[in-house]
Structures are given as C-alpha cells and as structure tokens.
Design a protein around this motif. Structure first.
Motif, short mmCIF file in Angstrom:
data_model
loop_
_atom_site.label_atom_id
_atom_site.label_comp_id
_atom_site.label_asym_id
_atom_site.label_seq_id
_atom_site.Cartn_x
_atom_site.Cartn_y
_atom_site.Cartn_z
N ASP A 196 68.08 -22.43 40.26
CA ASP A 196 69.42 -21.80 40.30
C ASP A 196 68.01 -20.36 41.25
O ASP A 196 68.24 -19.88 42.19
N ILE A 197 67.01 -20.39 40.50
CA ILE A 197 66.18 -19.52 41.14
C ILE A 197 64.90 -19.93 41.71
O ILE A 197 63.91 -20.71 41.50
N GLN A 198 65.34 -19.16 42.67
CA GLN A 198 64.24 -19.14 43.79
C GLN A 198 62.56 -19.44 43.59
O GLN A 198 62.14 -20.23 43.70
N ASP A 199 62.55 -18.46 42.57
CA ASP A 199 60.94 -18.57 42.36
C ASP A 199 60.57 -19.33 41.61
O ASP A 199 59.55 -19.63 41.47
N CYS A 200 61.34 -20.14 40.69
CA CYS A 200 61.10 -20.74 39.78
C CYS A 200 60.43 -22.62 40.95
O CYS A 200 59.20 -22.91 39.84
N ASP A 206 48.08 -23.65 41.08
CA ASP A 206 46.91 -23.69 42.77
C ASP A 206 46.95 -22.11 42.11
O ASP A 206 47.99 -21.20 42.30
N GLN A 207 45.18 -21.40 42.25
CA GLN A 207 45.19 -20.72 41.48
C GLN A 207 45.01 -19.35 42.72
O GLN A 207 44.76 -18.80 42.59
N SER A 208 45.04 -19.42 44.16
CA SER A 208 45.32 -19.51 45.33
C SER A 208 46.83 -18.80 45.54
O SER A 208 46.94 -17.99 46.29
N ALA A 209 48.45 -20.09 44.88
CA ALA A 209 48.72 -18.84 45.37
C ALA A 209 49.99 -18.61 44.55
O ALA A 209 50.56 -17.36 44.39
N LEU A 210 49.81 -19.78 43.27
CA LEU A 210 50.55 -18.81 41.94
C LEU A 210 52.13 -17.79 42.67
O LEU A 210 52.71 -19.76 43.01
N CYS A 211 52.35 -16.94 41.77
CA CYS A 211 53.22 -16.57 42.39
C CYS A 211 53.83 -15.66 43.42
O CYS A 211 54.33 -14.72 43.70
N TYR A 212 52.57 -15.83 44.62
CA TYR A 212 52.25 -14.44 44.77
C TYR A 212 53.03 -14.61 46.06
O TYR A 212 53.52 -13.41 46.93
N ASP A 213 54.06 -14.77 46.68
CA ASP A 213 55.22 -15.44 47.21
C ASP A 213 56.62 -15.73 47.01
O ASP A 213 57.65 -15.77 47.85
N CYS A 214 56.82 -15.00 45.37
CA CYS A 214 57.95 -15.19 44.92
C CYS A 214 58.63 -13.76 45.15
O CYS A 214 57.46 -12.53 45.93
N GLN A 215 59.97 -13.72 44.76
CA GLN A 215 61.03 -12.14 45.03
C GLN A 215 60.11 -11.28 43.80
O GLN A 215 59.81 -10.39 44.04
N SER A 216 60.30 -11.65 42.81
CA SER A 216 59.59 -11.19 41.94
C SER A 216 58.53 -10.41 42.14
O SER A 216 58.23 -9.31 41.88
N CYS A 217 57.36 -11.33 42.59
CA CYS A 217 56.09 -10.45 43.81
C CYS A 217 56.35 -9.70 44.29
O CYS A 217 55.78 -8.27 44.09
N ARG A 218 57.08 -9.56 45.20
CA ARG A 218 57.81 -8.22 46.19
C ARG A 218 58.67 -7.40 44.87
O ARG A 218 58.05 -5.93 45.67
#
Length: 271
Positions: A196-200, A206-218
């Motif tokens: 249910d959590i989009q960020d999951c 991938d070390q160039s991706a991680l959670c960079y596109d997560c809502q939590s990152c924003r």
C-alpha cells in the motif's frame, strides 16, 4: 560640497561593487565547468545576482558622488522595489514553511517524512518533473547516500541521527519491513509482491536509484528547505532593516542633490 549622506551612499555602493565582482566571476567560472544539471541550475541565479549588484552599485555611485538626481532616483526606485520584494518573500517563506514536520519512528534515532504533510505550493514544486530532475541530480552529485556506507550493524544504523534527505532518499520507509543488508542495500521479504506504500515499490538497490524517486525523498528535501528557508527568512529580516537604513540615507542624498542643483541653477540665473 558633497554632503555626508552622498559620501556614505557612495562608500556603501563601492563595497557592493567589489562584492559583485567575485560573485559574477564565480557564476561565469561555474558555467564553464558545469557538467551536471545541478551545477547548471546554480549558474543562472549566481550570474543574475552578480550583474544586478554590479549595475545597481554603479548607478548608486554615480548618482551619489556625481550628484546626478536622475540616476539617484532610479537607484532609490530599485531599492524600494527590492525592499518590497524582500518583505513579501520573507512573509511568503514563513507561510509556506509553516506546515510539515518529521514523524518520530519507535526505536529509531531518525525521523521519517511524508510529502502530504507540507503545503500544497511546496508539494507542487516537488511533483514537477523538471524541478525534481534537477534536485535529484544535486542529491546524487553530493554523494549524500554514499557517505552512509560505514558497514554498520542494523542496531547501529537505526540509532543514527540521519538527515531528512538521508532518511527519505537513502533507505526505504520503515513500514516496508525490508531486510537490512547495509545502509543503502535492503532486501524485500520473500513473497513480496506489492504494498500500500508507494515508496516500497519504488525502492531499488541500484545505487544510482535507491529511493531518489520516492515521495519520502521529496519530503526529505522539503524538510531541508523548510529549515533553510526559516534561517534565510531571519537573515532577510536583518538585511531588510539594513536596506531600509540605506534607502533612508539615499533619500537624504537625493534631497541634497536637488537642493544643490536648485542652488546652482539659482546662481546661474542670478549671477
């Protein structure tokens, strides 16, 4: 006779002129060596500030020291507009950063952040793909996540006081219940399909991706912006007081110029 207020305005603008030179030079230097979106994004504002300070300083120096009422009037007009804009920005900064705070996580030394906790205006800026691409580039260039790689145990890691960006961008949310391998590598549990959590679902090892596109990152970026804008707003108040004082001195110099010009004109009319 050039009066004290004219001399003071001239002196202050000479200092501003000298300050504008390294700012402008730094912007040009950054533009020549810029290789990332982050560096290119910084180039424009730095050059703009340098050019603005340079031009305003020259107008102020010539207007005050040469007793040119027209140029001094333009200088005062620009100063007045700057005071209004700075005042509005300070109020705006306090308003848009009023909402939003990190959520404490039980048994963790860090907080986690949600995008929905912040003002709608800030959320829209973060959701803009062009804006986020630049911010994402800056985060990657800063190696903020790579700095976490200390090969700590899980207990050591969760007791760390992570920054908002480290908490939001370098690890998955705690509610995902991923298995810790190291600071930036987490395994999804066996049988994990969706959450249910989009960020999951967004998280990647991938070390160039991680959670960079997560809502939590924003949200982590917004937490940093909130803290920085609060500090900037306080500095702006001090700078605003300084500008008002300079503007008042400039008004005195402008009045002196008009008196001197009137006196000179009177002497020419009645030798």
């Amino acid at each position: 006779m050039v009066r004290f207020s004219n001399n003071l305005i001239g002196f202050l603008n000479i200092i501003t002129l000298l300050l504008s030179i390294p700012i402008l030079s730094g912007g040009i230097w950054l533009g020549r060596r810029a290789s990332t979106d982050c560096e290119k994004f910084l180039q424009g504002p730095i050059i703009a500030i340098g050019v603005f300070l340079l031009l305003v300083s020259i107008v102020g120096i010539v207007g005050a020291c040469c007793r040119n009422s027209c140029l001094l009037w333009i200088y005062l007009l620009v100063m007045f507009i700057l005071i209004i804009l700075l005042f509005c920005f300070t109020i705006f900064a306090f308003v848009v950063t009023n909402k939003g705070a990190g959520d404490a996580v039980s048994g963790r030394g860090f907080k986690e952040y949600r995008l929905g906790d912040y003002s709608n205006w800030l959320q829209k800026r973060m959701e803009n793909s062009k804006n986020w691409r630049r911010i994402r580039s800056c985060i990657q260039d800063s190696d903020v996540c790579q700095s976490l790689q200390k090969n700590e145990s899980f207990n050591q890691f969760v007791n760390n006081n992570l920054s908002p960006i480290q908490s939001g961008c370098c690890k998955p949310p705690t509610d995902c219940n991923f298995t810790y391998v190291n600071e930036t590598y987490w395994n999804k549990p066996a049988g994990f399909t969706s959450s249910d959590i989009q960020d999951c679902n967004t998280w990647s090892n991938d070390q160039s991706a991680l959670c960079y596109d997560c809502q939590s990152c924003r949200a982590g970026v917004l937490a940093n912006i909130k803290n920085d804008w609060k500090k900037v707003a306080i500095v702006n108040i001090i700078f605003l007081i300084f500008l008002i004082i300079v503007y008042s001195i400039g008004c005195c110099a402008f009045r002196n110029n008009r008196k001197d010009n009137s006196y000179t004109g009177y002497n020419k009319a009645y030798p």
